[in-house]
Each structure stands twice: as C-alpha cells, then as structure tokens.
Design an enzyme around this catalytic site. Structure first.
Site, PDB file in Angstrom:
ATOM      1  N   VAL A   1      15.108  -4.962 -13.645  1.00 18.35           N
ATOM      2  CA  VAL A   1      16.550  -5.217 -13.563  1.00 18.35           C
ATOM      3  C   VAL A   1      16.732  -6.682 -13.156  1.00 18.35           C
ATOM      4  O   VAL A   1      16.078  -7.158 -12.221  1.00 18.35           O
ATOM      5  CB  VAL A   1      17.221  -4.273 -12.536  1.00 18.35           C
ATOM      6  CG1 VAL A   1      18.708  -4.586 -12.411  1.00 18.35           C
ATOM      7  CG2 VAL A   1      17.009  -2.823 -12.936  1.00 18.35           C
TER       8      VAL A   1
ATOM      9  N   HIS B   1      15.620  -1.428  -7.304  1.00 17.31           N
ATOM     10  CA  HIS B   1      15.144  -0.190  -6.672  1.00 17.31           C
ATOM     11  C   HIS B   1      16.072   0.974  -7.010  1.00 17.31           C
ATOM     12  O   HIS B   1      15.618   2.095  -7.280  1.00 17.31           O
ATOM     13  CB  HIS B   1      15.135  -0.315  -5.147  1.00 17.31           C
ATOM     14  CG  HIS B   1      14.220  -1.366  -4.585  1.00 17.31           C
ATOM     15  ND1 HIS B   1      14.683  -2.494  -3.970  1.00 17.31           N
ATOM     16  CD2 HIS B   1      12.864  -1.435  -4.533  1.00 17.31           C
ATOM     17  CE1 HIS B   1      13.653  -3.216  -3.541  1.00 17.31           C
ATOM     18  NE2 HIS B   1      12.542  -2.606  -3.876  1.00 17.31           N
TER      19      HIS B   1
ATOM     20  N   LEU C   1      16.574  -2.700  -0.177  1.00 13.34           N
ATOM     21  CA  LEU C   1      16.815  -2.183  -1.530  1.00 13.34           C
ATOM     22  C   LEU C   1      17.886  -2.991  -2.271  1.00 13.34           C
ATOM     23  O   LEU C   1      18.890  -3.376  -1.697  1.00 13.34           O
ATOM     24  CB  LEU C   1      17.226  -0.711  -1.462  1.00 13.34           C
ATOM     25  CG  LEU C   1      16.218   0.227  -0.788  1.00 13.34           C
ATOM     26  CD1 LEU C   1      16.716   1.677  -0.860  1.00 13.34           C
ATOM     27  CD2 LEU C   1      14.826   0.112  -1.404  1.00 13.34           C
ATOM     28  N   HIS C   2      17.624  -3.231  -3.543  1.00 13.25           N
ATOM     29  CA  HIS C   2      18.578  -3.909  -4.426  1.00 13.25           C
ATOM     30  C   HIS C   2      18.744  -3.052  -5.676  1.00 13.25           C
ATOM     31  O   HIS C   2      18.132  -1.968  -5.791  1.00 13.25           O
ATOM     32  CB  HIS C   2      18.097  -5.324  -4.752  1.00 13.25           C
ATOM     33  CG  HIS C   2      16.670  -5.389  -5.227  1.00 13.25           C
ATOM     34  ND1 HIS C   2      16.257  -4.851  -6.417  1.00 13.25           N
ATOM     35  CD2 HIS C   2      15.553  -5.898  -4.643  1.00 13.25           C
ATOM     36  CE1 HIS C   2      14.962  -5.050  -6.568  1.00 13.25           C
ATOM     37  NE2 HIS C   2      14.508  -5.678  -5.497  1.00 13.25           N
ATOM     38  N   GLU C   3      19.527  -3.558  -6.641  1.00 13.86           N
ATOM     39  CA  GLU C   3      19.812  -2.780  -7.859  1.00 13.86           C
ATOM     40  C   GLU C   3      18.536  -2.368  -8.609  1.00 13.86           C
ATOM     41  O   GLU C   3      18.533  -1.335  -9.271  1.00 13.86           O
ATOM     42  CB  GLU C   3      20.717  -3.576  -8.791  1.00 13.86           C
ATOM     43  CG  GLU C   3      22.203  -3.347  -8.560  1.00 13.86           C
ATOM     44  CD  GLU C   3      22.610  -1.869  -8.632  1.00 13.86           C
ATOM     45  OE1 GLU C   3      22.223  -1.187  -9.601  1.00 13.86           O
ATOM     46  OE2 GLU C   3      23.308  -1.409  -7.711  1.00 13.86           O
TER      47      GLU C   3
ATOM     48  N   SER D   1      13.493  -8.367  -3.398  1.00 14.02           N
ATOM     49  CA  SER D   1      13.900  -8.440  -1.987  1.00 14.02           C
ATOM     50  C   SER D   1      13.718  -9.855  -1.456  1.00 14.02           C
ATOM     51  O   SER D   1      14.393 -10.260  -0.512  1.00 14.02           O
ATOM     52  CB  SER D   1      13.061  -7.472  -1.156  1.00 14.02           C
ATOM     53  OG  SER D   1      13.138  -6.171  -1.715  1.00 14.02           O
ATOM     54  N   ARG D   2      12.805 -10.617  -2.058  1.00 16.93           N
ATOM     55  CA  ARG D   2      12.548 -11.984  -1.577  1.00 16.93           C
ATOM     56  C   ARG D   2      13.625 -12.976  -2.032  1.00 16.93           C
ATOM     57  O   ARG D   2      13.675 -14.091  -1.502  1.00 16.93           O
ATOM     58  CB  ARG D   2      11.181 -12.465  -2.062  1.00 16.93           C
ATOM     59  CG  ARG D   2      10.030 -11.789  -1.340  1.00 16.93           C
ATOM     60  CD  ARG D   2       8.715 -12.484  -1.626  1.00 16.93           C
ATOM     61  NE  ARG D   2       7.635 -11.917  -0.829  1.00 16.93           N
ATOM     62  CZ  ARG D   2       6.949 -10.838  -1.177  1.00 16.93           C
ATOM     63  NH1 ARG D   2       7.213 -10.211  -2.292  1.00 16.93           N
ATOM     64  NH2 ARG D   2       5.990 -10.379  -0.396  1.00 16.93           N
TER      65      ARG D   2
ATOM     66  N   GLN E   1       0.559  -4.380 -10.676  1.00 14.12           N
ATOM     67  CA  GLN E   1       0.555  -3.262  -9.723  1.00 14.12           C
ATOM     68  C   GLN E   1       0.727  -1.931 -10.448  1.00 14.12           C
ATOM     69  O   GLN E   1       0.055  -0.938 -10.131  1.00 14.12           O
ATOM     70  CB  GLN E   1       1.686  -3.457  -8.712  1.00 14.12           C
ATOM     71  CG  GLN E   1       1.963  -2.240  -7.849  1.00 14.12           C
ATOM     72  CD  GLN E   1       3.050  -2.510  -6.822  1.00 14.12           C
ATOM     73  OE1 GLN E   1       2.798  -3.140  -5.822  1.00 14.12           O
ATOM     74  NE2 GLN E   1       4.267  -2.046  -7.076  1.00 14.12           N
TER      75      GLN E   1
ATOM     76  N   LYS F   1       8.541  -4.774 -13.053  1.00 19.76           N
ATOM     77  CA  LYS F   1       8.584  -6.101 -12.397  1.00 19.76           C
ATOM     78  C   LYS F   1       7.217  -6.458 -11.824  1.00 19.76           C
ATOM     79  O   LYS F   1       6.777  -7.585 -11.906  1.00 19.76           O
ATOM     80  CB  LYS F   1       9.653  -6.050 -11.314  1.00 19.76           C
ATOM     81  CG  LYS F   1       9.497  -7.005 -10.168  1.00 19.76           C
ATOM     82  CD  LYS F   1      10.170  -8.302 -10.470  1.00 19.76           C
ATOM     83  CE  LYS F   1      10.136  -9.315  -9.353  1.00 19.76           C
ATOM     84  NZ  LYS F   1       9.308  -9.086  -8.226  1.00 19.76           N
TER      85      LYS F   1
END
Ligand code: AMP
Length: 288
Positions: free
Chosen positions: A188, A29, A25-27, A198-199, A165, A161
């Site tokens: 974000v 998410h 998880l990052h900002e 995440s990548r 999807q 993002k």
C-alpha cells in the site's frame, strides 16, 4: 476485540488467520487485517467453523541490528488496538519479551536465534538485506517461528513490501513442516508512490519529499527489459535525488538469486536506501 497479554489467553483463537506486526499500524497493515478478515469470513461460510482473525504486535529486539533503530521504533499500542478492532480483528496478541523468549528449566531459550549459516538460502544471498543487516533475518526467523508455534494459525498474511522476508517465511513453513498457508498482499502506497512504513514518521519534510524517489527509481527500472540496464536506470534516478542506494537489484522473485533472462520465472526489482537518516526499502514486479 480481545487484548491478549499471555500465552494461555491464545487458546480460544487457534486455527485462525494471523497478521504478525511490530505495531505503529498504518494503512498497509490495516489492508492486511482486512484481507485476513475476508479470508476468515469465507472460511467460516465454507467450513461452518469459527475462524478468528488474530493480530500480533511485538517489537522484536533480535531482528534489529542497530540498537538506536530499536530504541526509536514507534510504539503506539492504544491507537493500534482501536485500529485493529476497526479493521476486523477478533484478538490482538501483545506479548512480553519474556513470553517470546521463554526459557526451559535449565535456562535455555526455547526458541533460539538460528545461526546465519542455518537459514534458508533465500536469506543468505550477498548484497540484499542479509548483507546490509547482519543478524536481521535470523531474528525474523526466530520470532516468526515462535509466533507460529504459539498462535497455530491456519493461514498468515504478510505484505509484499518486505519481499525478501515474505520469501523467508515461505521457506520457514516448508522447512519446519508447519501446516500454515502464507498469503502475500500488495504494497500500500502514499499518493506519491512512497510505500507506507512505520519508519516514514521519522522522515522530516525534506526527507519525506525525497523518499518518493525510491518509487520513481523502481518505475525507471521497471521500464527497461534488460536487467543491467534496469539497475543502471534505477540507480541514476536515485543519484539525481540525490540518494545513495544501498542496493537496487533485479532478482528472481522467489530465490532472490540473479534473474534468468531465458526463463519465464517472475522477477522483482528491489531497493534499499537511507533517506534523511532513515533506512527505507521497497520493491516491485519487474518488468512493468
Ligand atoms: P512490520 O510491522 O513492519 O513488521 O510489518 C508487518 C507486516 O505488514 C509485514 O508483513 C509487512 O510486510 C506488512 N507491511 C508493512 N508495510 C506495508 C505496506 N505499505 N503495504 C502492505 N503491507 C505492509
């Protein structure tokens, strides 16, 4: 916050606001989880009912078309659990693959991967993600449908993002007649415009600097009002980086088909490229 490992544990968390993720998880998410918490609070005030915020973390093998990408996808459950709690989640559902791909008595997977030709049209257009990642959206459809059936949320929050999807998930709930409101939230970004992902942790410092050109390319495209010119301006910016785009395309925001210049329907510019061996995607409203 409750950590839920199996399906029966989900029962007290129905009819809430759901944020499905693959973890690390990052900002980006966390912004989705905070938005979910805000909606849940409003729903509790409005209807006077419990409305839990539930996050899932499941790295879904069936949506990875490259097994190496699946193998090296970051997995950081302990840190993720702390971040979820901080952002306002009531429960974190981290199921096993056996729970997601459960079988009936005759050994058939309960929620099988759909055939490509059975997917909603928005996931079957040539040139965008579906053309570059065969099987990806079939895997996404399979896992999101299964998660929705298990979690049974009132609403689910997704990031813009992953624009294609997001449109697929909207088509999924319409087709499956699931009474789930799909909420899209803005991307974000890092200070230099790179969309959080995440990548991004897999980028070395040189590739990380280069990756900011994806956003510059989108901005160059957004500054042009003719779709063809916009695509050429975006591609030029990437080639200067130098980055070889997989695609940089202006599309109808909802159908992802060619934009209709005469209509007032919203459009989007979408990009995918490999930078330092890492595949990145991004998109933005078009024109600016
Ligand atoms: P993932 O863990 O990559 O499957 O993403 C889980 C959810 O987070 C999806 O709805 C993504 O669109 C969303 N997401 C990923 N990155 C961002 C970002 N930078 N900003 C907003 N949402 C994001």
């Amino acid at each position: 916050m409750h950590l839920l490992r199996d399906i029966p544990a989900l029962a007290p968390f129905r009819a809430g606001v759901f944020v499905p993720t693959m973890g690390a998880l990052h900002e980006g998410h966390l912004a989705l989880i905070r938005a979910a918490a805000e909606r849940a609070r409003a729903e509790r005030d409005r209807a006077g009912r419990a409305c839990p915020v539930i996050v899932s973390i499941f790295v879904n093998p069936t949506q990875f078309n490259d097994p190496r990408d699946y193998a090296r996808y970051p997995r950081t459950l302990e840190r993720d659990a702390a971040a979820c709690e901080q952002a306002g989640a009531d429960a974190l559902f981290a199921p096993s693959a056996a729970a997601i791909y459960a079988r009936d008595e005759s050994g058939r997977v309960l929620a099988p991967k759909p055939r490509e030709e059975d997917l909603p049209e928005v996931a079957r257009l040539p040139r965008l993600e579906d053309a570059r990642r065969p099987g990806h959206f079939a895997g996404v459809y399979q896992v999101v449908k299964r998660l929705f059936e298990l979690v049974r949320p009132a609403a689910a929050v997704f990031g813009e993002k992953d624009w294609q999807q997001l449109q697929l998930v909207r088509a999924l709930v319409a087709r499956e007649r699931m009474p789930i409101e799909i909420v899209g939230r803005p991307t974000v970004r890092e200070a230099d415009g790179l969309a959080m992902s995440s990548r991004n942790t897999q980028l070395d410092p040189a590739a990380r600097r280069q990756a900011a050109m994806l956003w510059r390319a989108l901005e160059a495209a957004r500054a042009r009002r003719d779709p063809g010119e916009a695509e050429r301006a975006g591609a030029r910016t990437l080639l200067e980086a130098p980055i070889e785009p997989e695609y940089l395309a202006v599309r109808d925001a909802e159908t992802l088909g060619p934009p209709d210049a005469r209509s007032l329907r919203p459009a989007r510019v979408l990009v995918a490229a490999r930078v330092g061996g890492v595949r990145l995607i991004d998109n933005a409203p078009w024109p600016a």
